[in-house]
Design a protein around this motif. Structure first.
Motif, short mmCIF file in Angstrom:
data_model
loop_
_atom_site.label_atom_id
_atom_site.label_comp_id
_atom_site.label_asym_id
_atom_site.label_seq_id
_atom_site.Cartn_x
_atom_site.Cartn_y
_atom_site.Cartn_z
N UNK A 106 0.78 -1.23 0.00
CA UNK A 106 0.00 0.00 0.00
C UNK A 106 0.80 1.27 0.00
N UNK A 107 1.99 1.26 0.57
CA UNK A 107 2.82 2.47 0.60
C UNK A 107 4.28 2.14 0.38
N UNK A 108 4.94 2.91 -0.47
CA UNK A 108 6.36 2.70 -0.77
C UNK A 108 7.09 4.03 -0.68
N UNK A 109 8.19 4.05 0.07
CA UNK A 109 9.12 5.17 0.09
C UNK A 109 10.33 4.81 -0.76
N UNK A 110 10.72 5.70 -1.66
CA UNK A 110 11.88 5.48 -2.52
C UNK A 110 12.94 6.52 -2.21
N UNK A 111 14.14 6.07 -1.83
CA UNK A 111 15.24 6.98 -1.55
C UNK A 111 16.45 6.58 -2.40
N UNK A 112 17.47 7.43 -2.39
CA UNK A 112 18.68 7.14 -3.14
C UNK A 112 19.33 8.41 -3.63
N UNK A 160 11.60 10.52 -2.21
CA UNK A 160 11.94 11.58 -1.26
C UNK A 160 13.41 11.56 -0.86
N UNK A 161 13.91 12.75 -0.52
CA UNK A 161 15.25 12.85 0.07
C UNK A 161 15.14 12.96 1.59
N UNK A 162 13.94 13.01 2.11
CA UNK A 162 13.69 13.14 3.55
C UNK A 162 13.78 11.75 4.18
N UNK A 163 15.00 11.27 4.39
CA UNK A 163 15.21 9.89 4.81
C UNK A 163 14.71 9.61 6.23
N UNK A 164 14.46 10.64 7.03
CA UNK A 164 13.88 10.40 8.36
C UNK A 164 12.51 9.73 8.26
#
Length: 213
Positions: free
Chosen positions: A58-64, A181-185
């Motif tokens: 249902x929800x995915x955060x993508x960072x890198x 997002x770049x907001x890794x918190x």
């Protein structure tokens, strides 16, 4: 005619095409999903890097790191959703697609009307756009967010976006999202509530993997 041209062009480039299994609230995933824009733009479409994605949670955060394929990944999922709901094959080895009440996207990096350095104006517009989206969104939608609140204070941006993502998954709304997002918190703030995917580096550039720790 456009649909036939799309299918013929992808076949000519020897890319995989599949008609996804359509579900209502069931599994939602892609195996080796390609980005249509890159496949259509590159002469050697075989050089385009595909990615796997499971939207069932249902929800995915993508960072890198920057320029490692995060936005392309987001675009590939949105495009595939529209193709599938139009009754067309998607560029993937295998796919199961949830039928959506709508597809909403907010691409902060694409806003052009502000001059460089006008961070306050950009943040205010992003807040307004989010509010407008929340006014019309319906349960079962798919929301794609690209680098929202990147111009505001880090802590404030993370806290604000966390509240928005939790609201999207709450009982009154109940939509799925992918947030680049770049907001890794946010990874720690939403631990247990979302899936974290990160772009790989080195020889695996443009490849994303699920982070399990």
């Amino acid at each position: 005619e456009a649909a036939a041209a799309y299918v013929n062009a992808m076949r000519a480039k020897r890319l995989p095409l599949c008609y996804p299994t359509l579900t209502c609230g069931g599994p939602a995933h892609y195996e080796e999903l390609y980005d249509l824009y890159l496949c259509a733009s590159y002469y050697d479409a075989g050089a385009v890097v595909p990615n796997d994605v499971d939207l069932s949670h249902g929800g995915i955060l993508v960072t890198g790191a920057n320029n490692t394929g995060k936005t392309v990944f987001l675009r590939s999922v949105g495009t595939a959703q529209l193709l599938a709901q139009a009754g067309l094959p998607v560029i993937a080895r295998n796919a199961a697609v949830r039928m959506r009440s709508g597809v909403f996207s907010l691409y902060a990096a694409a806003e052009k009307e502000f001059t460089e350095g006008n961070d306050a104006g950009r943040f205010e517009q992003e807040v307004r756009l989010v509010a407008e989206m929340l006014d019309v969104i319906k349960p079962g939608a798919l929301v794609l967010l690209n680098e929202l609140f990147q111009t505001t204070a880090y802590a404030e941006g993370a806290e604000g976006l966390c509240g928005i993502l939790r609201y999207l998954r709450s009982e009154p709304v109940g939509v799925d999202y992918i947030a680049v997002t770049h907001l890794t918190d946010l990874v720690y703030m939403l631990a247990g509530e979302t899936v974290h995917m990160r772009t790989l580096e080195g020889e695996m550039l443009y490849k994303l993997a699920k982070v399990t720790d």
